[in-house]
Structure formats: structure tokens, C-alpha cells
Design an enzyme around this catalytic site. Structure first.
Site, PDB file in Angstrom:
ATOM      1  N   ASP A 313      64.310  38.155  21.983  1.00 54.15           N
ATOM      2  CA  ASP A 313      63.676  37.793  20.785  1.00 54.15           C
ATOM      3  C   ASP A 313      64.083  36.013  21.040  1.00 54.15           C
ATOM      4  O   ASP A 313      64.883  35.854  21.987  1.00 54.15           O
ATOM      5  CB  ASP A 313      64.267  38.132  19.389  1.00 54.15           C
ATOM      6  CG  ASP A 313      63.280  37.882  18.433  1.00 54.15           C
ATOM      7  OD1 ASP A 313      63.067  38.526  17.411  1.00 54.15           O
ATOM      8  OD2 ASP A 313      62.513  36.720  18.491  1.00 54.15           O
ATOM      9  N   GLU A 503      60.863  36.120   7.994  1.00 57.91           N
ATOM     10  CA  GLU A 503      62.209  36.105   8.707  1.00 57.91           C
ATOM     11  C   GLU A 503      63.380  35.632   7.711  1.00 57.91           C
ATOM     12  O   GLU A 503      62.811  36.053   6.386  1.00 57.91           O
ATOM     13  CB  GLU A 503      62.430  35.473   9.902  1.00 57.91           C
ATOM     14  CG  GLU A 503      61.169  35.859  11.138  1.00 57.91           C
ATOM     15  CD  GLU A 503      61.600  35.251  12.372  1.00 57.91           C
ATOM     16  OE1 GLU A 503      60.955  34.741  12.893  1.00 57.91           O
ATOM     17  OE2 GLU A 503      62.707  35.309  12.838  1.00 57.91           O
TER      18      GLU A 503
HETATM   19  C1  GLC Z   1      60.720  35.324  16.050  1.00 55.69           C
HETATM   20  C2  GLC Z   1      60.828  36.741  15.489  1.00 55.69           C
HETATM   21  C3  GLC Z   1      59.928  37.998  16.522  1.00 55.69           C
HETATM   22  C4  GLC Z   1      58.896  36.977  17.079  1.00 55.69           C
HETATM   23  C5  GLC Z   1      59.429  36.105  18.200  1.00 55.69           C
HETATM   24  C6  GLC Z   1      58.161  35.063  18.651  1.00 55.69           C
HETATM   25  O1  GLC Z   1      61.989  34.932  15.974  1.00 55.69           O
HETATM   26  O2  GLC Z   1      62.089  37.591  15.209  1.00 55.69           O
HETATM   27  O3  GLC Z   1      59.424  38.892  15.712  1.00 55.69           O
HETATM   28  O4  GLC Z   1      58.162  37.981  17.806  1.00 55.69           O
HETATM   29  O5  GLC Z   1      60.281  35.126  17.202  1.00 55.69           O
HETATM   30  O6  GLC Z   1      57.597  34.290  17.249  1.00 55.69           O
END
Ligand code: GLC
Length: 642
Positions: A313, A503
Site C-alpha cells: 500500500d 480511510e
Molecule cells: C491508500 C489505500 C489503498 C489505495 C492506495 C492507493 O492509502 O489504503 O486502498 O489503493 O492508497 O491510492
């Protein structure tokens, strides 16, 4: 050997045995799957792999964000994949057209193919409820709403429509579906989950992957991502990126259920979770998932025979003890194949080349990672038949159906719904005309709240949809409800809404509770102004999770959990208002995939004393009135019991 060294040796042996026993307990908790290999594909992968230099291999493993890299740098560093995060658009223009997205993608692609001929670049994006970064795309209800439909065919069709939109923009990879099985709805990502039932998450997750990846070889489908592996929805108190305490069996059977469905659907990428795991049976702290070799390699790659790639991530490797986002051999050794390092990608590239040269990362691990990346890339057709048009990004009727099927009626007065086609309606609540509130997080921008209706030219708010259905003269909008007398109308429609979030920014802190009227007092005041004024009140709640609303439901004659419907507000009116002649009223078919709380401190997905259990909801066709007022327990001052 002295006594102390003998004791030390014995302790080390015990520790090793204990470690091996723990690893076995973790791995054995998951079902063994057999790898399915395609000989021709493997031969193509091996032929490509053997021609790559170390720098080219590390370039394949590096994923920068489009705001931080140019096509020239993609060529220079032989970068194999890029992403746009929420709020990352071509030229940093949120109004960029599909053609402009496509044009930028083709520039990156040409640069990548110059660096590594025959090995294409793949561009990933968070298309989590339609292609939600691109202006004009249809936005579907979020997963929590789709969970209330329980309709796998619908979810599969949404996957197909989303894939079409992604290919129209020239991209290849959806960071979706989220397969979280949420345990505490204070989590800001609750709405990304299909629900609390592992079997439902597995079934809908599988359908989502099938839809997204359908026609991938022919350039129609896209790569799907099973995320966030594993246990993202189980963190204590719902704290985003926190610690999930679960036994190995629960980790596999509850939090892992969605991954088994995704693997059955042939998912080719998995994204690692920011969260940590503590084995609550063996009392072993496994720490951050981004450094967990047992679960990423021992379980996912070996036991479950996953042959695709694991992507980290956003700077997630930096959370592994001893690591920074730009320097983490441990995460790669644990099993991460592509490192999402949006802005510090150049340092990551150089540090990782050096780490391999110094022997900190075995070349065999690098070759395994690149083999997986190539296997994924050679599984998707890079030429797409989908045109770079806004129309290719839209599926309004499908989205409208999803809205209809997702609504859950929690309270009703027999005969009130559907409203007559001749009704004079007073609409209150600013969110009734806000596509931002109607769409929620991950909509045009990351958080979704810094947008306005101009960002959704394709959207229809509830207010606009009511005016279209009843006629503008029949519909009066009074955002705060202070300028109108309900007596002059047949009914009031009140819209209450959470402010969009994504988030951790959506986490309810432990110093808060989930009483909606405390979290959004102005909305509660609006309802107060129109309630008990002699005309029925139909209240809709736009939210990313169940919330405590007894005090608001008691002020309403009908109360609807509408989740975050997305751009097609007409789907709300299809159920609120009687159909035009000749059509049957669908009623409310949505049923809760989370329990609905009966108190302000009920956060658990397994709450026994809820207002409604999982599966709850009315059809709207009941004839028995349920006029009993809901209890309104006082808030525990000032916070809920820890
Ligand atoms: C974010 C999220 C993830 C996402 C990634 C790219 O922090 O946790 O779900 O796909 O970054 O945006």
C-alpha cells in the site's frame, strides 16, 4: 559446552520449535490450493525475465505516482507500473477528459516500451465505485450498499462497467475490491466493506473480481486487486492501520474469506494491508502485514498457490520496523513484489539495487517478484476496443438499479410510501442537492468532501430527481427547513448526511460515539424544524456506516438507510415515489449487511442488542403499524466505555 551455552542452545531450540509451531498453526489454518500454470505463459515469462538487467528488474517492482514522474523518467529507470492516487489527475486537472487520461497513458506506455521492449507498463487506480477519479464517470453506491443488495450478478455487472470505464481512460488496473470483514464500524473504511458476514464478502468479492477481469485478454477487462491483505477490517476499535487481534483460524475463516473467493475468480493482484496482526490464540505479535513473510509468502503464495503479484500500500513498507518508504529489503524479502512508493521512488530504486548488490535481497527473490509481475502483465490485453469517451464511462441505468436495490427501510408508517405522483413535497437538508454527500469518499478526490456539483456533470441529486419525477412546481427545497411550513405540503423529505471521508480521516475517535445528532447537529436541527408539524416526514440518511439514530427515527414517519448512492439519484426516487402507470412499485429490497445500533456506543459488528440485526429491513408494504417510540438512552458522558 558450558552450562550457560547449553541452556542458551536449549532455549534457542525451544524458540525455534515454538516459532515453527506458530508458523504451522498460521499456515495450516488456510485451505491448501493447487497452482494452475499455463505452460505457454510461463515460457514467455522466462524468456522475458532472462533478458532483464538488475536495474530493469527493480524498475518493474517500482510504482511511482503520476504526479512524481515523467514519461522520460519512466524510460530512464525502466519503470514498469504507475498509479494515480485519489486526487491524482493528468496535468493535475480534475476535469481532465478521458482522451487526456488516455493520451498521458500512451506517453507513459511508449516510454516504458522503449526501456523494456515487449514488457508493457500497467497503470493502477482506485476505481472503487466506478471510475471515481474521472469527471463524468458514473459513480455506483459503495460496497456497504452493494452488500445490502446481496446481488452477485449486480456486483459482477458493476465490475464489468467499471472495467470498461478504466479501459476507456487508457488504464489497466483497479485497486478493488476491498474484502474487509469489518468488526467495528468506527473504522473510516467501513463503507468499502460488503458486510460482516464472511460468506457474503466471499460471494460478492468473487463476483466483483469476475466482473472487473472479464475480457481482460481482449482488452475489455482490467486487473482486479484483492485488498487489503489480511485483516484490515478487524483492527481494535476500528482504528485505521491499527492492530487486528485474531486467532489463526479467525484470520483465515473471517478476514481471509474474501481472498478465497477472489482466488477462485482468478484475481491477479493482492494489496497488503497497513494493519498489523496479533495471534490472539498463540499470543504472538506478528506486527505489520507489510513485513509478514508467513502470511504473504507462507500462506498466500505457497499454501494458497497465488501466482500473481503482491503490491504494497501507499508507502506501506515504511511502517515495517527498521524501514523507510524508500528503503525496505525486509518487505521485499517477506513477499512484496511491487512497492507503491509514490514520491520517493528514485531513492527506493537506487537503495533496492544496492540492497541486491550487497546481498540483502537474494536475486532469487527479485526474479520471483519480476516473474510474477511479467505473468500478470502478459495476462492482460494491452490494446483495448473501448473508446476514450465519457459515454464509455457511464452506466446510469445499472447504477440506478444498484441504488434501488441497496436502500434499507428501517421505519415506516403503513401506506406512507410510495409517495403519490401528484404529491407536493417539501425537501429539507442541504445534502438533498449535494452530489458530494450523495457520493461519499473516493469521489473525484480522495476524501470526496472538497468537491461541488460542478464536479459531477453526469450526476442527478435527489432534489433534481424529485423535480424530474413530480415536476418542479410540486417540489420546494428549503435546505435548513426554516422558511417553510410543512402544512402546505403532502409530505416532507429530509436528507441527513455524513460529511464524506476516506480511510483514517473517517475514523470515529474513541472520544466520540456514533450518535448522528451529536456528530452532525445542524442536520438534527433541520429535522427538528419539520417534525411533528402535522405532515409525514420521510428521512433518508446518507452514511458510510450504521449510526445511532433513535432520536431521529422517532421524529420521522419513515427512515431509510441510503448509504452513499452515488451519481444516480433517480434510483432513490424510483422507490420513494409511486411508479408511472403500468410499472410495479419495487418496494424496499435492501437488507442490512451490518447490524444497526440501538445505542450510541454500539460499534461491534456482532452487537446482539441492535435495533436491527444483519438481514434486517422492511419492504414498505407492511400493513401493521409499528408506532412504538424507540428508546433514547442518554449519551455516556463523555465517551463510551473503552
Ligand atoms: C491508500 C489505500 C489503498 C489505495 C492506495 C492507493 O492509502 O489504503 O486502498 O489503493 O492508497 O491510492
Amino acid at each position: 559446552m558450558t552450562r550457560s551455552t547449553a541452556l542458551l542452545a536449549a532455549l534457542l531450540a525451544l524458540a525455534t520449535m515454538a516459532g515453527a509451531a506458530e508458523t504451522d498453526a498460521v499456515v495450516q489454518a488456510w485451505p491448501a490450493r493447487k497452482p494452475v500454470r499455463d505452460a505457454a505463459l510461463e515460457a514467455k515469462v522466462e524468456a522475458a525475465l532472462k533478458n532483464l538487467t538488475l536495474r530493469q528488474k527493480i524498475g518493474q517492482m517500482t510504482q511511482p505516482e503520476i504526479r512524481a514522474i515523467t514519461p522520460e523518467q519512466v524510460r530512464e529507470y525502466a519503470i514498469g507500473t504507475i498509479l494515480n492516487g485519489g486526487g491524482g489527475w493528468p496535468g493535475q486537472d480534475r476535469a481532465a477528459t478521458p482522451a487526456q487520461w488516455r493520451e498521458l497513458s500512451e506517453k507513459f506506455q511508449a516510454a516504458a516500451l522503449q526501456a523494456t521492449p515487449g514488457i508493457p507498463l500497467i497503470w493502477g487506480t482506485d476505481a472503487v465505485h466506478g471510475h471515481n477519479n474521472v469527471r463524468g464517470a458514473t459513480l455506483f453506491p459503495h460496497n456497504i450498499a452493494l452488500g445490502a443488495t446481496r446481488d452477485a450478478d449486480l456486483v459482477r455487472d458493476i465490475g464489468r462497467a467499471t472495467a470498461r470505464a478504466i479501459r476507456a481512460s487508457g488504464l489497466h488496473w483497479a485497486f478493488s475490491p476491498t474484502l474487509a470483514v469489518v468488526q467495528d464500524v468506527r473504522w473510516g473504511r467501513t463503507y468499502e466493506s460488503f458486510g460482516v458476514d464472511p460468506a457474503l464478502v466471499k460471494r460478492l468479492g468473487q463476483a466483483s473480481v469476475e466482473g472487473l477481469q472479464d475480457g481482460m485478454k481482449e482488452g475489455r477487462g482490467v486487473l482486479a486487486t484483492a485488498k487489503h491483505y489480511v485483516g484490515d477490517g478487524g483492527t481494535r476499535r476500528g482504528i485505521d492501520q491499527g492492530v487486528t487481534q485474531a486467532s489463526p483460524a479467525d484470520l483465515a475463516n473471517v478476514h481471509g474469506a474474501g481472498y478465497l473467493g477472489a482466488l477462485d475468480a482468478g484475481v491477479l493482484t493482492v494489496m497488503t494491508s497497513f494493519s498489523s496482526w496479533t495471534d490472539s490464540a498463540g499470543y504472538v505479535e506478528h506486527g505489520k502485514m507489510h513485513g509478514n513473510a508467513v502470511l504473504m509468502t507462507g500462506v498466500l503464495k505457497d499454501r494458497l498457490a497465488f501466482d500473481g503479484l503482491i503490491v504494497s500500500d501507499w508507502d506501506g513498507v515504511g511502517q515495517v520496523p527498521g524501514c523507510t518508504p524508500e528503503d525496505c529489503p525486509a518487505a521485499i524479502n517477506a513477499g512484496i513484489d511491487v512497492v507503491m512508493v509514490p514520491f520517493k521512488w528514485k531513492d527506493f530504486f537506487n537503495n533496492t539495487v544496492r540492497a541486491v548488490e550487497q546481498g540483502k535481497i537474494p536475486m532469487a527473490r527479485i526474479d520471483d517478484a519480476v516473474r510474477r509481475i511479467l505473468r500478470v502483465k502478459f495476462s492482460i490485453g494491452m490494446q483495448t476496443p473501448v473508446p476514450a469517451t465519457v459515454e464509455a464511462m457511464q452506466a446510469p441505468e445499472l447504477a440506478r438499479r444498484a441504488v434501488r436495490e441497496s436502500l434499507v427501510l428501517l421505519k415506516n408508517k403503513p401506506g406512507l410510501l410510495p409517495l403519490k405522483g401528484t404529491a407536493r413535497v417539501l425537501v429539507v437538508g442541504a445534502a438533498a442537492d449535494s452530489l458530494a454527500h450523495q457520493s461519499g469518499g473516493w469521489s473525484v478526490t480522495w476524501q470526496g468532501r472538497d468537491t461541488s456539483n460542478v464536479d459531477y456533470p453526469q450526476g442527478t441529486s435527489l432534489l433534481a430527481a424529485l423535480r424530474q419525477r413530480l415536476g418542479a412546481a410540486q417540489v420546494t427545497f428549503d435546505a435548513d427547513g426554516s422558511k417553510s411550513d410543512p402544512k402546505n405540503f403532502d409530505a416532507v423529505v429530509a436528507v441527513l448526511a455524513e460529511t464524506p471521508y476516506a480511510e483514517g480521516e473517517g475514523d470515529a475517535r474513541i472520544t466520540e460515539n456514533l450518535r448522528f445528532s451529536r456528530r452532525h447537529p445542524k442536520d438534527a436541527e433541520v429535522l427538528q424544524r419539520v417534525a411533528g408539524r402535522g405532515k409525514p416526514v420521510v428521512t433518508l440518511l446518507y452514511s458510510g456506516r450504521p449510526l445511532y439514530v433513535n432520536d431521529l427515527a422517532n421524529k420521522s414517519d419513515a427512515f431509510i438507510a441510503a448509504w452513499q448512492p452515488g451519481t444516480e439519484g433517480a434510483g432513490l426516487v424510483d422507490v420513494l415515489v409511486e411508479p408511472t402507470a403500468g410499472k410495479a412499485w419495487p418496494g424496499f429490497t435492501g437488507r442490512l449487511s451490518f447490524p444497526w445500533p440501538a445505542g450510541p456506543c454500539q460499534f461491534s459488528s456482532h452487537e446482539a442488542r441492535s435495533w436491527w440485526p444483519v438481514g434486517g429491513g422492511l419492504s414498505g408494504k407492511e400493513t401493521q403499524a409499528n408506532t412504538k417510540a424507540l428508546p433514547e438512552p442518554a449519551d455516556p458522558a463523555p465517551i463510551c466505555p473503552l
